[in-house]
Scaffold this motif. Structure first.
Motif, short mmCIF file in Angstrom:
data_model
loop_
_atom_site.label_atom_id
_atom_site.label_comp_id
_atom_site.label_asym_id
_atom_site.label_seq_id
_atom_site.Cartn_x
_atom_site.Cartn_y
_atom_site.Cartn_z
N ALA A 79 0.83 -1.20 0.00
CA ALA A 79 0.00 0.00 0.00
C ALA A 79 0.86 1.26 0.00
CB ALA A 79 -0.92 0.00 1.22
N ALA A 80 1.93 1.23 0.81
CA ALA A 80 2.83 2.39 0.87
C ALA A 80 3.51 2.62 -0.48
CB ALA A 80 3.88 2.17 1.96
N CYS A 81 3.90 1.53 -1.15
CA CYS A 81 4.53 1.64 -2.47
C CYS A 81 3.54 2.21 -3.49
CB CYS A 81 5.03 0.28 -2.94
SG CYS A 81 6.50 -0.31 -2.09
N PHE A 82 2.28 1.81 -3.38
CA PHE A 82 1.26 2.26 -4.33
C PHE A 82 1.03 3.77 -4.21
CE2 PHE A 82 -3.11 3.13 -5.64
CZ PHE A 82 -3.11 2.58 -6.91
N VAL A 83 0.87 4.26 -2.97
CA VAL A 83 0.62 5.69 -2.79
C VAL A 83 1.86 6.52 -3.10
CG1 VAL A 83 -1.18 5.29 -1.07
CG2 VAL A 83 1.18 5.64 -0.32
N SER A 84 3.03 5.87 -3.10
CA SER A 84 4.27 6.56 -3.45
C SER A 84 4.60 6.43 -4.93
CB SER A 84 5.43 6.00 -2.62
OG SER A 84 5.20 6.16 -1.24
N ALA A 85 3.65 5.85 -5.68
CA ALA A 85 3.79 5.67 -7.14
C ALA A 85 4.92 4.70 -7.51
CB ALA A 85 4.00 7.01 -7.83
N ARG A 86 5.27 3.82 -6.59
CA ARG A 86 6.24 2.76 -6.89
C ARG A 86 5.45 1.52 -7.29
NH1 ARG A 86 10.14 3.69 -1.56
NH2 ARG A 86 10.79 5.84 -2.09
N TYR A 87 4.87 1.61 -8.47
CA TYR A 87 3.89 0.61 -8.88
C TYR A 87 4.50 -0.77 -9.11
CZ TYR A 87 1.12 4.82 -9.52
OH TYR A 87 0.47 6.01 -9.31
N GLY A 88 5.75 -0.81 -9.56
CA GLY A 88 6.41 -2.10 -9.77
C GLY A 88 6.58 -2.86 -8.48
N ASN A 89 7.04 -2.16 -7.45
CA ASN A 89 7.23 -2.78 -6.14
C ASN A 89 5.90 -3.15 -5.53
OD1 ASN A 89 9.08 -3.60 -4.14
ND2 ASN A 89 10.25 -1.71 -4.41
N ALA A 90 4.89 -2.29 -5.72
CA ALA A 90 3.55 -2.58 -5.19
C ALA A 90 2.99 -3.84 -5.83
CB ALA A 90 2.62 -1.40 -5.45
N ALA A 91 3.14 -3.94 -7.16
CA ALA A 91 2.64 -5.12 -7.87
C ALA A 91 3.37 -6.38 -7.44
CB ALA A 91 2.81 -4.92 -9.38
N LEU A 92 4.69 -6.29 -7.23
CA LEU A 92 5.48 -7.44 -6.79
C LEU A 92 4.95 -7.97 -5.46
CD1 LEU A 92 7.99 -9.32 -7.05
CD2 LEU A 92 9.28 -7.54 -5.84
N HIS A 93 4.65 -7.07 -4.55
CA HIS A 93 4.19 -7.49 -3.23
C HIS A 93 2.76 -8.02 -3.26
CE1 HIS A 93 7.83 -5.63 -1.75
NE2 HIS A 93 7.57 -6.13 -0.55
N VAL A 94 1.88 -7.37 -4.04
CA VAL A 94 0.49 -7.82 -4.12
C VAL A 94 0.37 -9.15 -4.84
CG1 VAL A 94 -1.78 -7.32 -5.13
CG2 VAL A 94 -0.51 -5.52 -3.95
N LEU A 95 1.11 -9.29 -5.94
CA LEU A 95 0.97 -10.48 -6.79
C LEU A 95 1.86 -11.64 -6.35
CD1 LEU A 95 0.83 -8.72 -10.28
CD2 LEU A 95 -1.08 -9.53 -8.88
#
Length: 240
Positions: A79-95
């Motif tokens: 969630a923190a990566c997503f709001v910080s626009a670090r979408y690659g890291n956010a996707a890695l953690h979610v998926l």
């Protein structure tokens, strides 16, 4: 007389206290210059990081509850990566990292783990080692090529140290999580590499930029490294 059980208990308290202090100091330093929405996410991320600290200690001791705390850790980080626009890291953690917590619970239960019992750990065969090493090398090359496109630290050099120090912990994290969720002892080899790589990365940051907060991260990963060494010791026994 200091028994195995007492040693693990005291060592876990030492690691928890040390890492928590490092986390609290880091958060306090950053909070002094934050406010509003930024302060909320700082505190929210600190809670997630604390869950991560607890998860690492529980994992070293073979406690299946590690995946409960791990779930909150990786979810909050995503969630923190997503709001910080670090979408690659956010996707890695979610998926990847979030689903692997549920895989871990299912696999550890198959290996006899319960709230009071550690799983019967496995060890990689030579063939499995070859497969993981091939995956590590291929993944490192692909990750390096991708991340190098965004690196501005030394655009005219052939090999970029900053990118290498970023890629190594990334790949070790991915493989370490997979081995952890499937109850392999060798996970701790990769966690050790993650922590050594992270110490090197933040030491490089401290040397090049002089950012004082890097010291806190160095201390934090030193404690993680100590926990990983103890985890390797415990899991060598669990996998016999």
């Amino acid at each position: 007389m200091l028994t195995e059980e007492k040693f693990n208990k005291y060592f876990s308290i030492f690691i928890l206290a040390g890492m928590s202090i490092a986390l609290i100091v880091t958060t306090f330093i950053k909070a002094s210059s934050s406010s509003g929405r930024e302060l909320f996410w700082l505190i929210f991320s600190a809670v997630g990081s604390l869950c991560g600290v607890i998860a690492t200690i529980l994992s070293a001791n073979g406690k299946i509850s590690t995946f409960v705390f791990g779930f909150f850790d990786v979810s909050i980080y995503a969630a923190a990566c997503f709001v910080s626009a670090r979408y690659g890291n956010a996707a890695l953690h979610v998926l990847y990292f979030v689903p692997m917590q549920f895989v871990g619970i299912a696999q550890w239960r198959k290996r006899g783990a319960s709230s009071h019992t550690a799983p019967k750990a496995k060890r990689l065969t030579p063939k499995q080692w070859a497969v993981y090493m091939a995956f590590f090398l291929l993944g490192s090359i692909v990750s390096y090529i991708i991340l190098a496109q965004f690196d501005k630290s030394a655009a005219d050099t052939f090999l970029r140290v900053a990118v290498i120090l970023d890629v190594m912990p990334l790949m070790c994290n991915i493989i370490g999580q997979l081995l952890m969720s499937t109850a392999y002892m060798e996970q701790w080899i990769f966690w050790i590499l993650v922590n050594v790589g992270s110490i090197a990365m933040w030491s490089s940051t401290l040397a090049t930029s002089g950012d004082s907060y890097a010291v806190i991260y160095i201390i934090k990963y030193v404690f993680y490294l100590l926990n990983s060494l103890n985890g390797l010791r415990i899991w060598l026994r669990l996998s016999r």
